[in-house]
Design an enzyme around this catalytic site. Structure first.
Site, PDB file in Angstrom:
ATOM      1  N   LYS A  32      26.709  38.292  61.056  1.00 36.09           N
ATOM      2  CA  LYS A  32      27.948  39.614  60.527  1.00 36.09           C
ATOM      3  C   LYS A  32      29.608  39.382  61.142  1.00 36.09           C
ATOM      4  O   LYS A  32      30.052  39.925  60.678  1.00 36.09           O
ATOM      5  CB  LYS A  32      27.080  41.316  60.897  1.00 36.09           C
ATOM      6  CG  LYS A  32      27.064  41.814  61.632  1.00 36.09           C
ATOM      7  CD  LYS A  32      26.432  43.209  61.743  1.00 36.09           C
ATOM      8  CE  LYS A  32      26.348  43.766  63.774  1.00 36.09           C
ATOM      9  NZ  LYS A  32      27.446  43.533  63.922  1.00 36.09           N
ATOM     10  N   THR A  33      29.019  39.412  62.539  1.00 31.92           N
ATOM     11  CA  THR A  33      30.561  39.591  63.660  1.00 31.92           C
ATOM     12  C   THR A  33      31.710  37.933  62.599  1.00 31.92           C
ATOM     13  O   THR A  33      32.285  38.293  62.271  1.00 31.92           O
ATOM     14  CB  THR A  33      30.025  39.158  64.881  1.00 31.92           C
ATOM     15  OG1 THR A  33      29.516  40.268  65.264  1.00 31.92           O
ATOM     16  CG2 THR A  33      31.661  39.371  65.815  1.00 31.92           C
ATOM     17  N   ASP A 219      32.795  47.554  61.817  1.00 29.07           N
ATOM     18  CA  ASP A 219      31.316  47.284  61.713  1.00 29.07           C
ATOM     19  C   ASP A 219      30.676  48.236  62.310  1.00 29.07           C
ATOM     20  O   ASP A 219      30.595  49.695  62.801  1.00 29.07           O
ATOM     21  CB  ASP A 219      31.770  46.422  63.157  1.00 29.07           C
ATOM     22  CG  ASP A 219      30.406  45.330  63.182  1.00 29.07           C
ATOM     23  OD1 ASP A 219      29.413  44.814  62.594  1.00 29.07           O
ATOM     24  OD2 ASP A 219      30.781  44.790  64.797  1.00 29.07           O
ATOM     25  N   GLU A 220      29.020  47.616  61.985  1.00 34.47           N
ATOM     26  CA  GLU A 220      27.813  48.941  62.776  1.00 34.47           C
ATOM     27  C   GLU A 220      28.376  49.946  61.754  1.00 34.47           C
ATOM     28  O   GLU A 220      28.040  50.864  62.847  1.00 34.47           O
ATOM     29  CB  GLU A 220      27.990  48.917  64.236  1.00 34.47           C
ATOM     30  CG  GLU A 220      27.866  47.778  64.998  1.00 34.47           C
ATOM     31  CD  GLU A 220      26.826  47.446  65.446  1.00 34.47           C
ATOM     32  OE1 GLU A 220      25.675  47.902  64.662  1.00 34.47           O
ATOM     33  OE2 GLU A 220      26.664  46.579  65.782  1.00 34.47           O
ATOM     34  N   GLN A 249      18.349  49.729  61.682  1.00 38.61           N
ATOM     35  CA  GLN A 249      18.952  49.497  62.650  1.00 38.61           C
ATOM     36  C   GLN A 249      20.214  51.140  63.398  1.00 38.61           C
ATOM     37  O   GLN A 249      20.824  50.635  64.579  1.00 38.61           O
ATOM     38  CB  GLN A 249      19.553  48.608  63.828  1.00 38.61           C
ATOM     39  CG  GLN A 249      18.655  46.482  63.252  1.00 38.61           C
ATOM     40  CD  GLN A 249      20.037  45.579  63.960  1.00 38.61           C
ATOM     41  OE1 GLN A 249      19.814  45.321  65.093  1.00 38.61           O
ATOM     42  NE2 GLN A 249      20.530  44.841  62.929  1.00 38.61           N
ATOM     43  N   ARG A 611      14.629  41.537  68.838  1.00 44.19           N
ATOM     44  CA  ARG A 611      16.374  40.373  69.683  1.00 44.19           C
ATOM     45  C   ARG A 611      15.586  39.730  70.711  1.00 44.19           C
ATOM     46  O   ARG A 611      16.049  38.701  71.402  1.00 44.19           O
ATOM     47  CB  ARG A 611      15.765  41.749  71.332  1.00 44.19           C
ATOM     48  CG  ARG A 611      16.808  43.365  71.212  1.00 44.19           C
ATOM     49  CD  ARG A 611      17.488  43.266  70.439  1.00 44.19           C
ATOM     50  NE  ARG A 611      17.632  43.383  69.222  1.00 44.19           N
ATOM     51  CZ  ARG A 611      18.344  43.338  68.091  1.00 44.19           C
ATOM     52  NH1 ARG A 611      19.640  42.921  69.184  1.00 44.19           N
ATOM     53  NH2 ARG A 611      18.836  43.128  67.179  1.00 44.19           N
TER      54      ARG A 611
END
Length: 680
Positions: A32-33, A219-220, A249, A611
């Site tokens: 996504k980044t 973002d987020e 998330q 993770r």
């Protein structure tokens, strides 16, 4: 031009989206980044959008720095510097620095940190005679913060009749805001609340910001609260809003994050284009299948399933132990074995639901001489020596900051004791003026001549150094000279328990100077105000480069692990009462046919699983001690939701005779050492 051929079809579609709202449902590890930075570069290079008209918002200073660096790599640092890439709080702080006088504040306002806020609340609790009623300042502050995140001013907050904590907070909240206002101070939540109020009351300021920020990227987005959502609604009325997030998330509901913001985005912004990023570039197929198996049980989510073009990878491993001590020992020995196979310490992490679970793992790692890094310890700017030094800088910038002023009034010792301070505060109340004004004219406070003389010297010192900082060309050198004149190092050594402790605590003072120097080297026009702004807005100013370079096993909570990845992850405590947490299991609140507490716990488990890049080891204990007594534990429902075929057949369970002999040997050695220390 940027090379879009390196993107997958969904990523490229997101980057090349034109006008209008865009929702990117970006699964864990889906790049996504990369997508958001490529979209920023594409807007500038292909669409001709001026860099100054782009606003990118994220949640941590570290994430904002990394985003700016990646954008600079694509289109150059010159263009990247023209953009506004920041956190929500930094953005609102910058807006308020320009316009807060419209709300009756001075521009040189101070931002109170958590310790300053707690001190103010404790003073108010004592003043309202709430002492002894069982209300902790932290609890009151949490209620006030929750109100502000929901954009509720004191007059808008209506506490529940049967909730004593809310009733007490309703009494404290107005006085808390008045106390901040009297000190020309705000807290973190005020940065959002006051900016929202500024936009509503002053349409010209809002329109100025709208015209400046023609394209907004967030973002987020799943972590936004009500205040952040409403700010975006006001700013993005032009429709060019791109939000990136993953409802799976969303794990910060306890601090105000509203899952509905991302779930209802298409309804709130008509004409939204939704793109799902489901291809994962981080984890193996087996790990992703386990994650999908767990998260699909949640009912309130956007449907998606992670997949990878890579192979299935190694199977999952389950370690079952009789108790938490054995669980920790088995994990530590497994880590040691992985080291012998060539894996670096830093490639391994132990993740747990609550920080109290770290104790047995720390003990076992120390026993085996395994280096580890515990995430979640005391932060640098929370240390007493650092707060004392920074308090002087805050007062020099804003003398009305009473929390900082009270902190330094008798530090280092100058004979202005608690009784004198009480008399000064009483005079403040009688005159209805600030403490700084009383210090300039304390004659009616009933103080001795000696105390009045010390106060006069203190006021002269502050006035002198305020002038010197206004004229300073070298900020770091001026701060160093201030600390030398104050004798802060001598005071630290005087109160230290030993020479070694004094040396260590004085290093913290040197670190403040280093922080000023680092800020000065980064900024084109460094100032005391700018440095204090950076300090106030830092979410985590630990030495990240040093931490990243450290070869040590990482121990951290699941909440802290979000956004990180490790080749090998030990997800421990997979039991009912641990994960999901007991409070969530016992919660009675059920809304609309689903349990919001349990669903957030499932998202936490999903975050933990994703993770892991190469190998995931899950562990559970058959019993854990509670108040000194063993308590039997059932396997976590999340553990049982993962298909058995994903696990290797060799689950480790139960103590062997060799392990029991080793435990006896350690116990005898321990008691022998204690007897030697006692001289028995």
């Amino acid at each position: 031009m940027i090379d879009l051929a390196t993107l997958n079809p969904q990523q490229r579609a997101a980057v090349e989206h034109g006008e209008g709202p865009l929702l990117l449902l970006a699964g864990a590890g889906s790049g996504k980044t990369r997508v958001i930075t490529f979209r920023i570069a594409w807007l500038v290079q292909a669409r001709g959008v001026a860099a100054e008209q782009i606003l990118a918002v994220t949640f941590t200073n570290k994430a904002a720095r990394e985003m700016r660096e990646r954008v600079a790599e694509l289109i150059g640092s010159g263009q990247a510097r023209k953009m506004t890439i920041s956190t929500f709080h930094a953005l609102c702080s910058a807006i308020l620095r320009q316009h807060i006088q419209r709300l009756g504040y001075r521009r040189n306002f101070t931002i109170y940190d958590a310790a300053d806020q707690l001190r103010l609340v404790r003073d108010l609790l004592a003043r309202h005679d709430f002492a002894g009623r069982g209300f902790a300042a932290e609890q009151i502050l949490w209620v006030i913060s929750d109100c502000k995140n929901r954009l509720l001013a004191p007059e808008d907050f209506h506490p529940a009749v049967n909730d004593p904590l809310q009733q007490a907070a309703a009494v404290i909240y107005p006085d808390y805001q008045q106390g901040l206002r009297a000190c020309n101070a705000v807290d973190f939540d005020d940065l959002l609340l006051l900016t929202h109020r500024l936009f509503l009351e002053h349409e010209d300021v809002l329109e100025q910001c709208r015209q400046r920020f023609r394209h907004i990227l967030v973002d987020e987005y799943q972590d936004t609260n009500t205040a952040q959502y409403q700010l975006l609604r006001l700013l993005a009325s032009h429709g060019n809003l791109c939000v990136v997030g993953d409802d799976d998330q969303s794990i910060y509901g306890w601090r105000g994050a509203n899952l509905g913001n991302i779930l209802d985005f298409e309804k709130d912004f008509p004409g939204t284009r939704t793109i799902r990023l489901e291809q994962n570039y981080r984890s193996t197929g087996t790990i992703l299948e386990a994650a999908n198996a767990v998260i699909r049980r949640n009912s309130r989510r956007k449907e998606k399933a992670l997949w990878t073009a890579g192979g299935a990878g190694e199977p999952l491993e389950l370690i079952e132990a009789p108790d938490e001590e054995e669980e920790a020992r088995l994990v530590a020995e497994r880590i040691q074995a992985e080291r012998y196979r060539g894996r670096r310490w830093r490639e391994m992490a132990i993740l747990y639901r609550t920080n109290v679970q770290s104790r047995p793992f720390e003990e076992q790692l120390r026993y085996l001489d395994i280096p580890y890094r515990l995430v979640g310890g005391q932060q640098f700017f929370d240390r007493k020596e650092v707060k004392d030094a920074v308090a002087y800088l805050k007062v020099l910038y804003n003398p009305r900051d009473e929390i900082s002023l009270l902190r330094i009034l008798n530090y280092p010792r100058r004979g202005i004791g608690p009784t004198s301070v009480e008399k000064l505060i009483a005079l403040c109340n009688r005159r209805d003026v600030s403490l700084w004004e009383v210090l300039r004219d304390p004659d009616e406070a009933g103080l001795t001549d000696q105390v009045r003389g010390e106060i006069a010297l203190f006021v002269r010192l502050i006035d002198t150094w305020r002038y010197r900082f206004e004229q300073a060309d070298d900020l770091q050198q001026t701060v160093r000279q201030l600390f030398d004149e104050l004798g802060l190092e001598a005071e630290i050594r005087r109160t230290a328990g030993s020479r070694e402790q004094g040396d260590r605590r004085c290093e913290f003072l040197q670190d403040v100077l280093n922080a000023v120097g680092a800020y000065q080297n980064r900024e084109t026009a460094p100032s005391l105000a700018g440095f204090l702004e950076k300090v106030s807005l830092l979410d985590d100013d630990r030495r990240e480069d040093e931490e990243d370079a450290e070869d040590a096993v990482t121990l951290m909570s699941l909440h802290s692990s979000k956004g990180l990845e490790f080749p090998l992850v030990f997800l421990v405590g997979m039991e009912e009462g641990c994960l999901p947490h007991r409070k969530s299991v016992d919660a009675l609140e059920v809304e609309g046919g689903f349990d919001p507490h349990l669903e957030e716990e499932r998202r936490l488990c999903y975050v933990g699983i994703t993770r892991a890049r190469e190998k995931l080891v899950l562990t559970r204990a058959a019993s854990r001690r509670k108040r000194g007594r063993p308590e039997m534990r059932e396997p976590s429902r999340f553990l049982q939701e993962i298909p058995e075929r994903l696990f290797t057949g060799g689950a480790v369970s139960g103590p062997s005779p060799e392990r029991e002999e080793e435990k006896d040997r350690r116990a005898k050695s321990f008691f022998s050492d204690i007897q030697s220390l006692l001289g028995d």
